[in-house]
Scaffold this motif. Structure first.
Motif, PDB file in Angstrom:
ATOM      1  N   TRP A  35       0.884  -1.058  -0.084  1.00 55.82           N
ATOM      2  CA  TRP A  35      -0.111  -0.153   0.201  1.00 55.82           C
ATOM      3  C   TRP A  35       0.917   1.401  -0.230  1.00 55.82           C
ATOM      4  O   TRP A  35       0.720   2.346  -0.604  1.00 55.82           O
ATOM      5  N   ARG A  36       1.915   1.125   0.894  1.00 60.06           N
ATOM      6  CA  ARG A  36       2.898   2.253   0.851  1.00 60.06           C
ATOM      7  C   ARG A  36       3.625   2.581  -0.513  1.00 60.06           C
ATOM      8  O   ARG A  36       3.683   3.711  -0.991  1.00 60.06           O
ATOM      9  N   GLN A  37       3.955   1.659  -1.127  1.00 60.73           N
ATOM     10  CA  GLN A  37       4.809   1.946  -2.246  1.00 60.73           C
ATOM     11  C   GLN A  37       3.590   2.375  -3.319  1.00 60.73           C
ATOM     12  O   GLN A  37       4.109   3.304  -4.186  1.00 60.73           O
ATOM     13  N   GLU A  38       2.420   1.777  -3.429  1.00 64.77           N
ATOM     14  CA  GLU A  38       1.392   2.181  -4.646  1.00 64.77           C
ATOM     15  C   GLU A  38       1.099   3.749  -4.093  1.00 64.77           C
ATOM     16  O   GLU A  38       1.090   4.838  -4.993  1.00 64.77           O
ATOM     17  N   THR A  39       1.099   4.125  -2.806  1.00 61.02           N
ATOM     18  CA  THR A  39       0.633   5.492  -2.372  1.00 61.02           C
ATOM     19  C   THR A  39       1.706   6.278  -2.866  1.00 61.02           C
ATOM     20  O   THR A  39       1.742   7.358  -3.361  1.00 61.02           O
ATOM     21  N   ASP A  40       3.098   6.097  -2.699  1.00 61.46           N
ATOM     22  CA  ASP A  40       4.353   6.660  -2.943  1.00 61.46           C
ATOM     23  C   ASP A  40       4.410   6.793  -4.592  1.00 61.46           C
ATOM     24  O   ASP A  40       4.525   8.095  -5.059  1.00 61.46           O
ATOM     25  N   ARG A  41       4.063   6.032  -5.319  1.00 68.70           N
ATOM     26  CA  ARG A  41       4.219   5.872  -6.595  1.00 68.70           C
ATOM     27  C   ARG A  41       2.895   6.972  -7.226  1.00 68.70           C
ATOM     28  O   ARG A  41       3.414   7.944  -8.217  1.00 68.70           O
ATOM     29  N   ARG A  42       1.830   6.895  -6.553  1.00 70.59           N
ATOM     30  CA  ARG A  42       0.743   7.998  -7.125  1.00 70.59           C
ATOM     31  C   ARG A  42       1.022   9.115  -6.687  1.00 70.59           C
ATOM     32  O   ARG A  42       0.850  10.246  -7.652  1.00 70.59           O
ATOM     33  N   ASN A  43       1.555   9.426  -5.504  1.00 72.70           N
ATOM     34  CA  ASN A  43       2.291  10.955  -5.234  1.00 72.70           C
ATOM     35  C   ASN A  43       3.350  11.328  -6.048  1.00 72.70           C
ATOM     36  O   ASN A  43       3.071  12.449  -6.409  1.00 72.70           O
ATOM     37  N   VAL A  44       4.088  10.371  -6.575  1.00 72.60           N
ATOM     38  CA  VAL A  44       5.128  10.792  -7.197  1.00 72.60           C
ATOM     39  C   VAL A  44       4.614  11.376  -8.757  1.00 72.60           C
ATOM     40  O   VAL A  44       4.738  12.198  -9.278  1.00 72.60           O
ATOM     41  N   LEU A  45       3.519  10.362  -9.357  1.00 70.01           N
ATOM     42  CA  LEU A  45       2.994  10.727 -10.642  1.00 70.01           C
ATOM     43  C   LEU A  45       2.146  12.115 -10.299  1.00 70.01           C
ATOM     44  O   LEU A  45       2.027  12.674 -11.354  1.00 70.01           O
ATOM     45  N   ALA A  46       1.513  12.109  -9.304  1.00 72.09           N
ATOM     46  CA  ALA A  46       0.523  13.292  -9.176  1.00 72.09           C
ATOM     47  C   ALA A  46       1.494  14.607  -9.209  1.00 72.09           C
ATOM     48  O   ALA A  46       1.232  15.575  -9.746  1.00 72.09           O
TER      49      ALA A  46
END
Length: 61
Positions: free
Chosen positions: A9-20
């Motif tokens: 979940w943390r990796q996915e959240t970090d990835r979404r934050n980077v993309l945003a």
């Protein structure tokens, strides 16, 4: 199980934050170029249209 879920979940959240953040940077760059074109490009276009008859008369006599 929970630590694995949290890590995923943390990796996915970090990835979404980077993309945003990347998308926000692209959007800011696009808006900056739009502003530059609007405040610089339009006056240059108007100046070119106003000067064109003088230039044509000077060139073609």
């Amino acid at each position: 199980m929970i630590p694995e879920f949290y890590a995923t979940w943390r990796q996915e959240t970090d990835r979404r934050n980077v993309l945003a953040a990347q998308e926000a940077e692209r959007q800011h760059r696009r808006e900056l170029w739009d502003d530059i074109l609007m405040y610089v490009g339009i006056p240059l276009l108007v100046a070119a249209v106003l000067v064109a008859p003088t230039v044509m008369q000077a060139v073609f006599g």
